[in-house]
Design a protein around this motif. Structure first.
Motif, PDB file in Angstrom:
ATOM      1  N   THR A 266       0.829  -1.201   0.000  1.00 23.64           N
ATOM      2  CA  THR A 266       0.000   0.000   0.000  1.00 23.64           C
ATOM      3  C   THR A 266       0.862   1.248   0.000  1.00 23.64           C
ATOM      4  OG1 THR A 266      -1.763  -1.150   1.171  1.00 23.64           O
ATOM      5  CG2 THR A 266      -1.790   1.249   1.263  1.00 23.64           C
ATOM      6  N   ARG A 267       1.932   1.228   0.775  1.00 21.55           N
ATOM      7  CA  ARG A 267       2.826   2.390   0.828  1.00 21.55           C
ATOM      8  C   ARG A 267       3.503   2.628  -0.518  1.00 21.55           C
ATOM      9  NH1 ARG A 267       5.371   0.502   6.660  1.00 21.55           N
ATOM     10  NH2 ARG A 267       3.548   1.110   7.924  1.00 21.55           N
ATOM     11  N   ILE A 268       3.965   1.574  -1.144  1.00 25.85           N
ATOM     12  CA  ILE A 268       4.592   1.726  -2.463  1.00 25.85           C
ATOM     13  C   ILE A 268       3.568   2.211  -3.477  1.00 25.85           C
ATOM     14  CG2 ILE A 268       5.650   0.448  -4.374  1.00 25.85           C
ATOM     15  CD1 ILE A 268       7.212  -1.155  -2.319  1.00 25.85           C
ATOM     16  N   ASN A 269       2.341   1.716  -3.369  1.00 21.25           N
ATOM     17  CA  ASN A 269       1.293   2.180  -4.285  1.00 21.25           C
ATOM     18  C   ASN A 269       1.021   3.679  -4.114  1.00 21.25           C
ATOM     19  OD1 ASN A 269       0.912  -0.283  -5.529  1.00 21.25           O
ATOM     20  ND2 ASN A 269      -0.721  -0.930  -4.127  1.00 21.25           N
ATOM     21  N   GLN A 270       1.149   4.172  -2.895  1.00 21.51           N
ATOM     22  CA  GLN A 270       0.998   5.615  -2.691  1.00 21.51           C
ATOM     23  C   GLN A 270       2.090   6.388  -3.420  1.00 21.51           C
ATOM     24  OE1 GLN A 270      -0.017   7.047   1.353  1.00 21.51           O
ATOM     25  NE2 GLN A 270      -0.296   4.898   1.901  1.00 21.51           N
ATOM     26  N   LEU A 271       3.282   5.828  -3.466  1.00 24.33           N
ATOM     27  CA  LEU A 271       4.351   6.486  -4.217  1.00 24.33           C
ATOM     28  C   LEU A 271       4.083   6.421  -5.718  1.00 24.33           C
ATOM     29  CD1 LEU A 271       7.604   5.515  -2.283  1.00 24.33           C
ATOM     30  CD2 LEU A 271       6.488   7.745  -2.412  1.00 24.33           C
ATOM     31  N   TYR A 272       3.534   5.308  -6.199  1.00 29.15           N
ATOM     32  CA  TYR A 272       3.150   5.242  -7.620  1.00 29.15           C
ATOM     33  C   TYR A 272       2.144   6.350  -7.947  1.00 29.15           C
ATOM     34  CZ  TYR A 272       5.389   0.792  -8.897  1.00 29.15           C
ATOM     35  OH  TYR A 272       6.308  -0.187  -9.201  1.00 29.15           O
ATOM     36  N   SER A 273       1.174   6.544  -7.063  1.00 24.56           N
ATOM     37  CA  SER A 273       0.179   7.604  -7.298  1.00 24.56           C
ATOM     38  C   SER A 273       0.835   8.974  -7.303  1.00 24.56           C
ATOM     39  CB  SER A 273      -0.907   7.553  -6.217  1.00 24.56           C
ATOM     40  OG  SER A 273      -1.628   6.336  -6.283  1.00 24.56           O
ATOM     41  N   TYR A 274       1.768   9.180  -6.388  1.00 22.69           N
ATOM     42  CA  TYR A 274       2.472  10.461  -6.334  1.00 22.69           C
ATOM     43  C   TYR A 274       3.281  10.680  -7.613  1.00 22.69           C
ATOM     44  CZ  TYR A 274       5.362  14.252  -4.474  1.00 22.69           C
ATOM     45  OH  TYR A 274       5.994  15.455  -4.278  1.00 22.69           O
ATOM     46  N   MET A 275       3.893   9.625  -8.105  1.00 25.10           N
ATOM     47  CA  MET A 275       4.669   9.728  -9.343  1.00 25.10           C
ATOM     48  C   MET A 275       3.770  10.108 -10.520  1.00 25.10           C
ATOM     49  SD  MET A 275       6.975   6.363  -8.604  1.00 25.10           S
ATOM     50  CE  MET A 275       7.644   6.191 -10.250  1.00 25.10           C
ATOM     51  N   ASP A 276       2.585   9.522 -10.584  1.00 32.21           N
ATOM     52  CA  ASP A 276       1.643   9.869 -11.653  1.00 32.21           C
ATOM     53  C   ASP A 276       1.224  11.339 -11.559  1.00 32.21           C
ATOM     54  OD1 ASP A 276       1.666   7.352 -12.803  1.00 32.21           O
ATOM     55  OD2 ASP A 276      -0.082   6.648 -11.664  1.00 32.21           O
ATOM     56  N   GLN A 277       0.953  11.785 -10.336  1.00 37.08           N
ATOM     57  CA  GLN A 277       0.484  13.158 -10.142  1.00 37.08           C
ATOM     58  C   GLN A 277       1.558  14.193 -10.461  1.00 37.08           C
ATOM     59  OE1 GLN A 277      -0.822  13.224  -6.074  1.00 37.08           O
ATOM     60  NE2 GLN A 277      -2.345  11.599  -6.409  1.00 37.08           N
ATOM     61  N   HIS A 278       2.828  13.824 -10.254  1.00 37.00           N
ATOM     62  CA  HIS A 278       3.910  14.793 -10.410  1.00 37.00           C
ATOM     63  C   HIS A 278       4.845  14.451 -11.574  1.00 37.00           C
ATOM     64  CE1 HIS A 278       2.489  15.480  -6.297  1.00 37.00           C
ATOM     65  NE2 HIS A 278       2.947  16.703  -6.441  1.00 37.00           N
ATOM     66  N   ALA A 279       4.407  13.544 -12.428  1.00 41.19           N
ATOM     67  CA  ALA A 279       5.157  13.194 -13.650  1.00 41.19           C
ATOM     68  C   ALA A 279       6.599  12.803 -13.357  1.00 41.19           C
ATOM     69  CB  ALA A 279       5.113  14.360 -14.645  1.00 41.19           C
ATOM     70  N   LEU A 280       6.784  11.923 -12.380  1.00 42.70           N
ATOM     71  CA  LEU A 280       8.114  11.393 -12.083  1.00 42.70           C
ATOM     72  C   LEU A 280       8.287  10.078 -12.832  1.00 42.70           C
ATOM     73  CD1 LEU A 280       8.341  11.956  -8.212  1.00 42.70           C
ATOM     74  CD2 LEU A 280       8.907  13.540 -10.055  1.00 42.70           C
ATOM     75  N   ASP A 281       9.415   9.902 -13.466  1.00 40.73           N
ATOM     76  CA  ASP A 281       9.681   8.655 -14.195  1.00 40.73           C
ATOM     77  C   ASP A 281      10.082   7.526 -13.259  1.00 40.73           C
ATOM     78  OD1 ASP A 281       9.240   9.790 -16.775  1.00 40.73           O
ATOM     79  OD2 ASP A 281      11.195  10.772 -16.614  1.00 40.73           O
ATOM     80  N   ALA A 282      10.709   7.874 -12.149  1.00 44.54           N
ATOM     81  CA  ALA A 282      11.137   6.867 -11.171  1.00 44.54           C
ATOM     82  C   ALA A 282      11.409   7.562  -9.852  1.00 44.54           C
ATOM     83  CB  ALA A 282      12.393   6.129 -11.651  1.00 44.54           C
ATOM     84  N   VAL A 283      11.442   6.759  -8.798  1.00 43.80           N
ATOM     85  CA  VAL A 283      11.781   7.242  -7.457  1.00 43.80           C
ATOM     86  C   VAL A 283      12.905   6.367  -6.922  1.00 43.80           C
ATOM     87  CG1 VAL A 283      10.961   7.169  -5.070  1.00 43.80           C
ATOM     88  CG2 VAL A 283       9.608   8.330  -6.813  1.00 43.80           C
ATOM     89  N   LEU A 284      13.891   7.018  -6.307  1.00 48.73           N
ATOM     90  CA  LEU A 284      14.992   6.309  -5.661  1.00 48.73           C
ATOM     91  C   LEU A 284      14.955   6.623  -4.174  1.00 48.73           C
ATOM     92  CD1 LEU A 284      17.679   4.744  -5.515  1.00 48.73           C
ATOM     93  CD2 LEU A 284      18.847   6.877  -6.184  1.00 48.73           C
ATOM     94  N   VAL A 285      14.819   5.585  -3.358  1.00 45.79           N
ATOM     95  CA  VAL A 285      14.786   5.735  -1.904  1.00 45.79           C
ATOM     96  C   VAL A 285      16.072   5.145  -1.348  1.00 45.79           C
ATOM     97  CG1 VAL A 285      13.579   5.117   0.228  1.00 45.79           C
ATOM     98  CG2 VAL A 285      12.266   5.585  -1.861  1.00 45.79           C
ATOM     99  N   ASN A 286      16.873   5.986  -0.675  1.00 42.30           N
ATOM    100  CA  ASN A 286      18.162   5.539  -0.146  1.00 42.30           C
ATOM    101  C   ASN A 286      18.220   5.438   1.373  1.00 42.30           C
ATOM    102  OD1 ASN A 286      19.473   7.316  -2.801  1.00 42.30           O
ATOM    103  ND2 ASN A 286      20.121   5.214  -2.453  1.00 42.30           N
TER     104      ASN A 286
END
Length: 362
Positions: free
Chosen positions: A3-23
């Motif tokens: 569910t948490r990762i899916n929230q990041l997918y939604s955020y990426m769609d809303q803000h036109a991010l091609d990918a997210v890197l979490v370090n």
């Protein structure tokens, strides 16, 4: 965690991010279940916008990642690899906008990443991660209650060792021994035991000062357990204390109770600080309460939000933070009383239960 990762997918769609890197290792754990301290090595969770997420971990951590992570696609790098070049091989061909934890990446690591990836834009992803973390799940609350139970048992064991002549640092050693003995992974911050005039130092450093009768003794301590932190402060009387010291104690206690009573969904964080501060000021000690009321608590002992008199953010069910008013009068002594609280649908649940009435020990 999905569910948490899916929230990041939604955020990426809303803000036109091609990918997210979490370090940040704690965020990798939060999103995947895999806990690791990679030291200087590269650790990352990569979420391409239209593809399966994957982990890139040091080769020596592969077995642990496979056992713990809910993200099952895992790649590795060795100590002789350039991890950013390895990362590039597994990313989609064209990454124009990459989401990063800008507050975590060092400049040198960002430069190495940028040289390998060559994205046109790098966006900060602090906001969606912060918004997820500020509302604790039922499982997170259970873990935090466990950390609270441990630290309260630690405190009980520690105050049993108080007697005139014992030093602050000896008590710290006993407390931190008990932390490990009782199942904590370790202290969540530097354990604080401050005697007499040193109790008037909000961030004093324990040393060889001996405990004496007729003074205040302040304990501020917490642990990490199951990935989550606890944080509690209690102040005690060693033998008979003065009327002024007793008045200071009662004033802080009433400030603590008033702030807790004001805690409910829809109230502002500022209103909690004001509830405690106005009472302390009315008693004549306003200038001696010189810090915010509290701070967020969770995977970090200090995290979002900040509970201070200018924060107009509204409380929401699931928030966890500290309430810790204090009065610090030079040459007289200091009192701080700190509880960990959870905002519920109907009000507040105080997670800490260690007694708060003035207690004489030693």
């Amino acid at each position: 965690m999905n569910t948490r990762i899916n929230q990041l997918y939604s955020y990426m769609d809303q803000h036109a991010l091609d990918a997210v890197l979490v370090n940040m290792p704690k965020h990798v754990y939060y999103l995947t279940g895999f806990a690791s301290d990679p030291h200087e090595r590269f650790l990352g969770l990569i979420i391409p916008r239209h593809e399966e997420p994957f982990l890139l971990v040091p080769a020596l951590d592969l077995e642990a990642a496979q056992a713990a992570s809910e993200v099952k696609l895992i790649y590795t790098h060795t100590d002789t690899d350039n991890p950013y070049e390895v990362l590039k091989k597994h990313l989609p061909a064209s990454i124009q906008t990459l989401g990063l934890e800008k507050g975590f990446l060092t400049v040198s690591r960002f430069e190495a990443l940028s040289a390998a990836i060559g994205a046109a834009r790098y966006a900060d992803i602090d906001e969606p991660l912060r918004e997820m973390r500020v509302i604790k799940s039922a499982d997170e609350v259970v873990r935090m209650k466990h950390a609270v139970r441990i630290i309260e048992d630690v405190l009980r064991a520690g105050i049993a060792q108080v007697k005139p002549g014992v030093t602050e640092i000896e008590l710290v050693a006993e407390l931190e021994y008990q932390m490990k003995k009782l199942g904590a992974s370790g202290p969540s911050f530097s354990t604080m035991v401050l005697a007499g005039e040193k109790s008037a130092l909000p961030h004093g450093v324990p040393g060889t000062r001996q405990v004496r009768s007729g003074e205040l003794l302040l304990f501020d301590l917490g642990v990490y357990a199951d990935g989550y932190a606890s944080d509690i402060t209690r102040t005690f009387a060693v033998g008979d204390i003065s009327e002024e010291q007793a008045k200071i104690y009662d004033t802080v206690l009433q400030g603590n109770l008033r702030a807790i009573a004001a805690t409910r969904p829809g109230a502002t964080l500022a209103s909690l600080d004001q509830a405690a501060r106005e009472h302390i000021a009315a008693a004549g000690y306003g200038e001696y309460f010189m810090h915010r009321l509290g701070h967020g608590l969770g995977m970090d002992v200090h995290e979002y939000p900040s509970v201070h008199g200018q924060n107009q953010e509204l409380l929401r069910s699931g928030m966890v933070f500290t309430i810790e008013p204090g009065i610090y009068v030079p040459n007289v002594g200091g009192v701080r009383i700190e509880d960990d609280v959870l905002v519920t649908d109907s009000g507040v649940e105080v997670l800490t239960s260690f007694p708060k009435e003035l207690t004489v020990i030693g």
